[in-house]
Design a protein around this motif. Structure first.
Motif, mmCIF file in Angstrom:
data_model
loop_
_atom_site.group_PDB
_atom_site.id
_atom_site.type_symbol
_atom_site.label_atom_id
_atom_site.label_comp_id
_atom_site.label_asym_id
_atom_site.label_seq_id
_atom_site.Cartn_x
_atom_site.Cartn_y
_atom_site.Cartn_z
ATOM 1 N N ARG A 208 -0.807 -5.502 -3.036
ATOM 2 C CA ARG A 208 -0.635 -4.797 -4.309
ATOM 3 C C ARG A 208 -1.804 -3.845 -4.447
ATOM 4 N NH1 ARG A 208 0.380 -8.321 -9.477
ATOM 5 N NH2 ARG A 208 2.433 -8.407 -8.511
ATOM 6 N N ASP A 209 -1.527 -2.592 -4.832
ATOM 7 C CA ASP A 209 -2.651 -1.683 -5.015
ATOM 8 C C ASP A 209 -2.862 -1.386 -6.489
ATOM 9 O OD1 ASP A 209 -0.629 0.090 -5.488
ATOM 10 O OD2 ASP A 209 -1.377 1.658 -4.176
ATOM 11 N N TYR A 210 -4.013 -0.878 -6.794
ATOM 12 C CA TYR A 210 -4.402 -0.537 -8.165
ATOM 13 C C TYR A 210 -4.520 0.980 -8.235
ATOM 14 C CZ TYR A 210 -5.532 -5.463 -9.024
ATOM 15 O OH TYR A 210 -5.465 -6.824 -9.185
ATOM 16 N N THR A 222 -4.588 7.575 -9.217
ATOM 17 C CA THR A 222 -5.427 7.970 -8.082
ATOM 18 C C THR A 222 -4.667 7.635 -6.806
ATOM 19 O OG1 THR A 222 -6.398 5.797 -7.711
ATOM 20 C CG2 THR A 222 -7.429 7.153 -9.407
ATOM 21 N N GLY A 223 -5.295 7.875 -5.677
ATOM 22 C CA GLY A 223 -4.715 7.438 -4.400
ATOM 23 C C GLY A 223 -4.773 5.923 -4.239
ATOM 24 N N GLY A 224 -5.511 5.257 -5.126
ATOM 25 C CA GLY A 224 -5.640 3.785 -5.051
ATOM 26 C C GLY A 224 -7.108 3.400 -5.170
ATOM 27 N N LEU A 265 6.920 0.855 8.132
ATOM 28 C CA LEU A 265 7.617 1.402 6.969
ATOM 29 C C LEU A 265 7.121 0.643 5.752
ATOM 30 C CD1 LEU A 265 9.722 3.292 5.700
ATOM 31 C CD2 LEU A 265 11.475 1.593 6.212
ATOM 32 N N TYR A 266 6.732 1.404 4.750
ATOM 33 C CA TYR A 266 6.134 0.871 3.528
ATOM 34 C C TYR A 266 7.197 0.911 2.447
ATOM 35 C CZ TYR A 266 2.942 1.751 -0.573
ATOM 36 O OH TYR A 266 2.286 1.779 -1.768
ATOM 37 N N PHE A 267 7.484 -0.237 1.851
ATOM 38 C CA PHE A 267 8.440 -0.310 0.743
ATOM 39 C C PHE A 267 7.622 -0.484 -0.534
ATOM 40 C CE2 PHE A 267 12.341 -1.374 3.230
ATOM 41 C CZ PHE A 267 11.760 -1.702 4.444
ATOM 42 N N ILE A 279 10.934 1.773 -5.346
ATOM 43 C CA ILE A 279 10.514 3.008 -6.003
ATOM 44 C C ILE A 279 10.112 4.073 -5.001
ATOM 45 C CG2 ILE A 279 10.018 2.278 -8.362
ATOM 46 C CD1 ILE A 279 7.274 1.699 -7.706
ATOM 47 N N GLU A 280 9.720 3.661 -3.816
ATOM 48 C CA GLU A 280 9.454 4.675 -2.785
ATOM 49 C C GLU A 280 9.387 4.046 -1.412
ATOM 50 O OE1 GLU A 280 5.561 6.417 -2.525
ATOM 51 O OE2 GLU A 280 4.565 4.583 -3.116
ATOM 52 N N TYR A 281 9.657 4.894 -0.409
ATOM 53 C CA TYR A 281 9.369 4.545 0.980
ATOM 54 C C TYR A 281 8.200 5.414 1.440
ATOM 55 C CZ TYR A 281 14.162 2.614 1.767
ATOM 56 O OH TYR A 281 15.326 1.889 1.751
ATOM 57 N N ASN A 282 7.319 4.864 2.265
ATOM 58 C CA ASN A 282 6.348 5.681 2.979
ATOM 59 C C ASN A 282 6.460 5.318 4.453
ATOM 60 O OD1 ASN A 282 5.090 7.032 0.725
ATOM 61 N ND2 ASN A 282 4.178 5.071 0.207
ATOM 62 N N CYS A 283 6.324 6.333 5.305
ATOM 63 C CA CYS A 283 6.576 6.109 6.736
ATOM 64 C C CYS A 283 5.298 5.795 7.492
ATOM 65 C CB CYS A 283 7.269 7.328 7.303
ATOM 66 S SG CYS A 283 8.880 7.504 6.544
ATOM 67 N N ARG A 284 4.486 4.932 6.920
ATOM 68 C CA ARG A 284 3.143 4.630 7.422
ATOM 69 C C ARG A 284 2.635 3.436 6.655
ATOM 70 N NH1 ARG A 284 0.892 5.585 2.695
ATOM 71 N NH2 ARG A 284 1.761 7.238 1.423
ATOM 72 N N PHE A 285 1.466 2.966 7.003
ATOM 73 C CA PHE A 285 0.862 1.886 6.237
ATOM 74 C C PHE A 285 0.321 2.454 4.925
ATOM 75 C CE2 PHE A 285 0.485 -2.387 7.926
ATOM 76 C CZ PHE A 285 0.027 -3.042 6.802
ATOM 77 N N GLY A 286 0.075 1.601 3.958
ATOM 78 C CA GLY A 286 -0.487 2.048 2.683
ATOM 79 C C GLY A 286 -1.991 2.248 2.789
ATOM 80 N N ASP A 287 -2.521 3.092 1.931
ATOM 81 C CA ASP A 287 -3.955 3.285 1.810
ATOM 82 C C ASP A 287 -4.271 3.133 0.331
ATOM 83 O OD1 ASP A 287 -6.566 4.204 1.722
ATOM 84 O OD2 ASP A 287 -6.225 5.797 3.183
ATOM 85 N N PRO A 288 -4.952 2.123 -0.132
ATOM 86 C CA PRO A 288 -5.872 1.226 0.577
ATOM 87 C C PRO A 288 -5.301 -0.142 0.991
ATOM 88 C CG PRO A 288 -6.235 0.989 -1.772
ATOM 89 C CD PRO A 288 -5.096 1.952 -1.607
ATOM 90 N N GLU A 289 -3.981 -0.338 0.942
ATOM 91 C CA GLU A 289 -3.455 -1.654 1.320
ATOM 92 C C GLU A 289 -3.808 -2.014 2.760
ATOM 93 O OE1 GLU A 289 -1.695 0.738 -0.241
ATOM 94 O OE2 GLU A 289 -0.027 -0.098 -1.408
ATOM 95 N N CYS A 290 -3.796 -1.014 3.643
ATOM 96 C CA CYS A 290 -4.098 -1.258 5.060
ATOM 97 C C CYS A 290 -5.486 -1.885 5.214
ATOM 98 C CB CYS A 290 -4.039 0.071 5.810
ATOM 99 S SG CYS A 290 -4.197 -0.075 7.588
HETATM 100 N N1 GLY Z 1 -1.312 2.911 -1.784
HETATM 101 C C1 GLY Z 1 -0.282 3.850 -1.912
HETATM 102 C C2 GLY Z 1 0.018 4.624 -0.724
HETATM 103 O O1 GLY Z 1 -0.511 4.420 0.345
HETATM 104 O O2 GLY Z 1 0.862 5.506 -0.816
#
Ligand code: GLY
Ligand code: AMP
Length: 417
Positions: A208-210, A222-224, A265-267, A279-290
């Motif tokens: 979970r990101d903030y 923010t970006g996280g 793939l990021y759900f 709510i979104e897909y991202n085709c990579r790992f999350g930042d800062p979740e990674c």
């Molecule tokens: N933490 C959100 C993102 O990587 O898009």
């Protein structure tokens, strides 16, 4: 094994470190990279996608790992070019990366495949968007393109909606493009990451990101500003439901629609009262979740990504710790509106049971680390129980300082207390 990672942020620093810790001592390269990443990976002499491919060919790269998304959809597409030149790539081709690059493409894919998501209308003018909103607030407005995490506005009222629509349609802040007007969902958010290899997948540790700048989830997006990761973040039953209703139909949809996929793939999910919705897909790992997830991954990530890029899902090569990982972001003065660079960072010499990943730093002429961007550092620590992980991560973050430092003190606490 010679691996090239594409990207330069905290996520890529975490990926490079995890790859460096893989058995077999892979030789690492990074493009464009950063001073901190270059302590683990060698820099690459390239100035764009085409020259990057040439460089990979000339240097016998065995695996290209796409850390960030932009190169996936640039020109012919990073993965497409890799495939054409016989270089295994962990990251999807351009046509599949539209899942992230176009909100409209993603929404149509979700609807076609019966995957739960908010109802939305695509609009191409300010007047059409206002009509689609129909006076119903709150509403969610999404620019249909890559906008570095700034293309979404959750609008509580007409005034905020008009500000966003004016920025997009009148001032074209993100360039030309349409806007999705979407129903506003409510509930906690969770980020699920799957490694997808054609018709197979492996779910990584949920996180979970903030996103908001200030404590209590106040302030601008923010970006996280931090993240928490743990297998225990979602119950077994909920994860099974997410798998059945979201992950499986996504993978089936990609295959049925001829969209090749080998990569993370990021759900981005919202756990609504009616169940999980995308709510979104991202085709990579999350930042800062990674940065939060990587310390929980054991085994041979390099071998896993190489096998995946070659069409083999090798879940046996990696495993995940059961505990909790907490990531606290240290951001620079002015973030997220702007960011100040050149502030000297103190305390990086401290070591302990934590990791520090660099997102926006550089070494100055005297060899001293200074700020160089909005999000500067990610401080990560973990433990079997969440409260201990929280205490360790925040105590480690306390050791580092620079003028104008901004951070949240409720990462891992808010939403869990
Ligand atoms: N933490 C959100 C993102 O990587 O898009
Ligand atoms: P996105 O870039 O699509 O992840 O959106 C950024 C943030 O906006 C998400 O993390 C959510 O907090 C919020 N958001 C996006 N779509 C919705 C929605 N349909 N309802 C409520 N909040 C949303």
């Amino acid at each position: 094994m010679r691996i090239l990672v594409v990207g330069k942020g905290g996520r890529e620093h975490a990926l490079v470190r995890a790859l460096a810790e893989s058995p077999g001592n892979p030789e690492l390269f990074c493009f464009p990279g950063s001073d901190a990443i270059f302590e683990l990976a060698k820099p690459v002499a390239a100035d764009g996608l085409e020259s990057l491919i040439e460089w990979m060919m000339a240097h016998a790269i065995d695996l290209c790992v796409a850390g960030e998304e932009s190169y996936l959809v640039k020109g012919e597409g990073l993965a497409n070019l890799c495939v054409r030149h016989g270089i295994p790539c962990w990251g999807p081709p351009k046509e599949s990366a539209q899942l992230e690059a176009s909100k409209e493409f993603a929404k149509e894919f979700l609807v076609r495949n019966g995957i739960p998501t908010a109802r939305a209308t695509a609009t191409e003018s300010l007047a059409a968007a206002v009509a689609a909103i129909g006076g119903k607030y709150p509403t969610v407005l999404k620019f249909d393109g890559l906008a570095a995490g700034k293309g979404v506005a959750v609008c509580p009222d007409e005034t905020s909606a008009m500000v966003f629509l004016d920025e997009v349609f009148t001032r074209q802040r993100f360039g030309p493009g349409r806007v999705l007007v979407e129903d506003c969902l409510t509930g906690p958010e969770v980020s699920i990451f799957a490694a997808i290899v054609d018709d197979r997948y492996l779910i990584f540790t949920p996180a979970r990101d903030y996103k908001r700048a200030l404590d209590g989830d106040h302030g601008p997006n923010t970006g996280g500003m931090g993240a928490v990761a743990s297998r225990q973040l979602v119950s077994k039953e909920l994860l099974e439901r997410i798998e059945e209703e979201i992950v499986v139909p996504t993978v089936a949809g990609l295959n049925r629609e001829g969209l090749p996929y080998r990569g993370f793939l990021y759900f981005g999910l919202m756990l609504t009262p009616d169940g999980p919705q995308v709510i979104e897909y991202n085709c990579r790992f999350g930042d800062p979740e990674c940065q939060a997830v990587m310390p929980l991954v054991n085994g041979d990530l390099a071998g896993f990504c190489l096998a995946g890029a070659n069409g083999e899902l090798r879940g046996d090569l990696i495993s995940f710790d059961d505990g909790w990982s907490v990531c606290v972001i240290l951001a620079s003065a002015g973030y997220p509106e702007n960011s100040r660079s050149g502030d000297v960072i103190r305390g990086l010499e401290n070591t302990g049971d934590f990791r520090v990943y660099h997102a926006g730093t550089r070494k100055n002429a005297d060899g001293i680390w200074e700020t160089n961007g909005g999000r500067v550092l990610a401080v990560v620590s973990g433990a079997a129980a969440l409260p201990e992980a929280v205490a360790k991560a925040h105590a480690a973050a306390d050791l580092i300082s620079f003028p104008g430092l901004q951070r949240r003190h409720d990462i891992g606490i808010l939403h869990f207390d």
